[in-house]
Design a protein around this motif. Structure first.
Motif, PDB file in Angstrom:
ATOM      1  N   GLN A 202      25.196  56.973   4.227  1.00 36.81           N
ATOM      2  CA  GLN A 202      25.429  56.814   2.819  1.00 36.81           C
ATOM      3  C   GLN A 202      27.029  56.758   2.678  1.00 36.81           C
ATOM      4  OE1 GLN A 202      23.234  56.511  -0.090  1.00 36.81           O
ATOM      5  NE2 GLN A 202      25.029  55.859  -0.946  1.00 36.81           N
ATOM      6  N   THR A 203      27.743  57.361   3.459  1.00 39.29           N
ATOM      7  CA  THR A 203      29.096  57.185   3.350  1.00 39.29           C
ATOM      8  C   THR A 203      29.725  55.758   3.687  1.00 39.29           C
ATOM      9  OG1 THR A 203      29.379  59.501   3.869  1.00 39.29           O
ATOM     10  CG2 THR A 203      31.249  58.109   4.346  1.00 39.29           C
ATOM     11  N   PHE A 204      28.943  55.037   4.716  1.00 42.72           N
ATOM     12  CA  PHE A 204      29.542  53.642   5.051  1.00 42.72           C
ATOM     13  C   PHE A 204      28.845  52.934   3.922  1.00 42.72           C
ATOM     14  CE2 PHE A 204      30.790  55.558   9.070  1.00 42.72           C
ATOM     15  CZ  PHE A 204      31.939  54.748   9.519  1.00 42.72           C
ATOM     16  N   GLN A 205      27.698  53.094   3.485  1.00 41.40           N
ATOM     17  CA  GLN A 205      27.266  52.174   2.268  1.00 41.40           C
ATOM     18  C   GLN A 205      28.441  52.235   1.159  1.00 41.40           C
ATOM     19  OE1 GLN A 205      23.311  53.285   1.033  1.00 41.40           O
ATOM     20  NE2 GLN A 205      22.726  53.136   3.211  1.00 41.40           N
ATOM     21  N   ASN A 206      29.010  53.579   0.817  1.00 42.00           N
ATOM     22  CA  ASN A 206      29.827  53.687  -0.258  1.00 42.00           C
ATOM     23  C   ASN A 206      31.132  52.771   0.100  1.00 42.00           C
ATOM     24  OD1 ASN A 206      27.939  55.436  -1.589  1.00 42.00           O
ATOM     25  ND2 ASN A 206      28.828  57.331  -0.775  1.00 42.00           N
ATOM     26  N   ILE A 207      31.432  53.026   1.484  1.00 46.65           N
ATOM     27  CA  ILE A 207      32.720  52.427   1.881  1.00 46.65           C
ATOM     28  C   ILE A 207      32.674  50.870   1.529  1.00 46.65           C
ATOM     29  CG2 ILE A 207      34.080  51.682   3.666  1.00 46.65           C
ATOM     30  CD1 ILE A 207      33.796  54.642   4.799  1.00 46.65           C
ATOM     31  N   ALA A 208      31.387  50.377   2.187  1.00 48.92           N
ATOM     32  CA  ALA A 208      31.076  48.736   2.199  1.00 48.92           C
ATOM     33  C   ALA A 208      31.161  48.641   0.622  1.00 48.92           C
ATOM     34  CB  ALA A 208      29.755  48.557   2.776  1.00 48.92           C
ATOM     35  N   ALA A 209      30.738  49.241  -0.307  1.00 48.76           N
ATOM     36  CA  ALA A 209      30.601  49.012  -1.653  1.00 48.76           C
ATOM     37  C   ALA A 209      32.047  48.761  -2.035  1.00 48.76           C
ATOM     38  CB  ALA A 209      29.762  49.886  -2.435  1.00 48.76           C
ATOM     39  N   ALA A 210      32.855  49.731  -1.973  1.00 47.44           N
ATOM     40  CA  ALA A 210      34.401  49.622  -2.447  1.00 47.44           C
ATOM     41  C   ALA A 210      35.016  48.605  -1.723  1.00 47.44           C
ATOM     42  CB  ALA A 210      35.115  51.077  -1.796  1.00 47.44           C
ATOM     43  N   LEU A 211      34.920  48.188  -0.397  1.00 49.76           N
ATOM     44  CA  LEU A 211      35.584  46.921   0.242  1.00 49.76           C
ATOM     45  C   LEU A 211      35.015  45.746  -0.421  1.00 49.76           C
ATOM     46  CD1 LEU A 211      35.348  48.057   3.995  1.00 49.76           C
ATOM     47  CD2 LEU A 211      37.412  47.967   2.910  1.00 49.76           C
ATOM     48  N   ALA A 212      33.597  45.707  -0.686  1.00 43.34           N
ATOM     49  CA  ALA A 212      33.189  44.402  -1.311  1.00 43.34           C
ATOM     50  C   ALA A 212      33.916  44.152  -2.696  1.00 43.34           C
ATOM     51  CB  ALA A 212      31.579  44.627  -1.581  1.00 43.34           C
ATOM     52  N   GLU A 213      34.036  45.434  -3.563  1.00 39.12           N
ATOM     53  CA  GLU A 213      34.803  45.014  -4.706  1.00 39.12           C
ATOM     54  C   GLU A 213      36.148  44.646  -4.587  1.00 39.12           C
ATOM     55  OE1 GLU A 213      35.395  47.508  -8.964  1.00 39.12           O
ATOM     56  OE2 GLU A 213      33.832  48.112  -7.464  1.00 39.12           O
TER      57      GLU A 213
END
Length: 129
Positions: free
Chosen positions: A55-66
């Protein structure tokens, strides 16, 4: 002339309570704050460190995508765990997300903000413009 700073928010209640951004974009650099295994949509966190890492990496990926970036743009990662014995069990998740990227990395053992948190991950990314 320097480029304007862009602030990224996950809308986590911690951001408003503490006064920080999920990520900051400055020029070609993206600094993602320490992320934990909370699912920001539900406000829930698994008790399992491996689930939290995912979940942490999903959160990081979402921030990076934005911010206009991807995991492939990560150049630095810091892992923080309250119990270093949990680190090895997260390696398959880390390999999945960063195995081909191979950023510079550090693992630190330290207490986290809440007892339920078993891993926190911070990344820095650089995008070519």
């Amino acid at each position: 002339m320097s480029s304007p700073r862009k602030l990224i928010s996950s809308h986590s209640p911690f951001e408003a309570q503490i006064g920080y951004s999920r990520a900051v974009v400055q020029g070609d650099m993206i600094f993602v704050s320490g992320c934990t295994g909370y699912d920001y949509k539900t406000g829930l966190i698994s008790p399992d460190v491996v689930d939290q890492a995912e979940q942490t990496f999903q959160n990081i990926a979402a921030a990076l995508a934005e911010a206009g970036a991807e995991m492939k743009d990560v150049v630095r990662v810091r892992y923080i765990l309250p119990d270093r014995k949990d680190f090895e069990s997260t390696w398959p998740v880390l390999q999945k997300w960063l195995g081909d990227v191979r950023p510079a990395a550090t693992m630190i053992q330290a207490g986290l903000m809440e007892e339920v948190m078993k891993i926190e991950v911070e990344v820095t990314a650089k995008v070519e413009k």
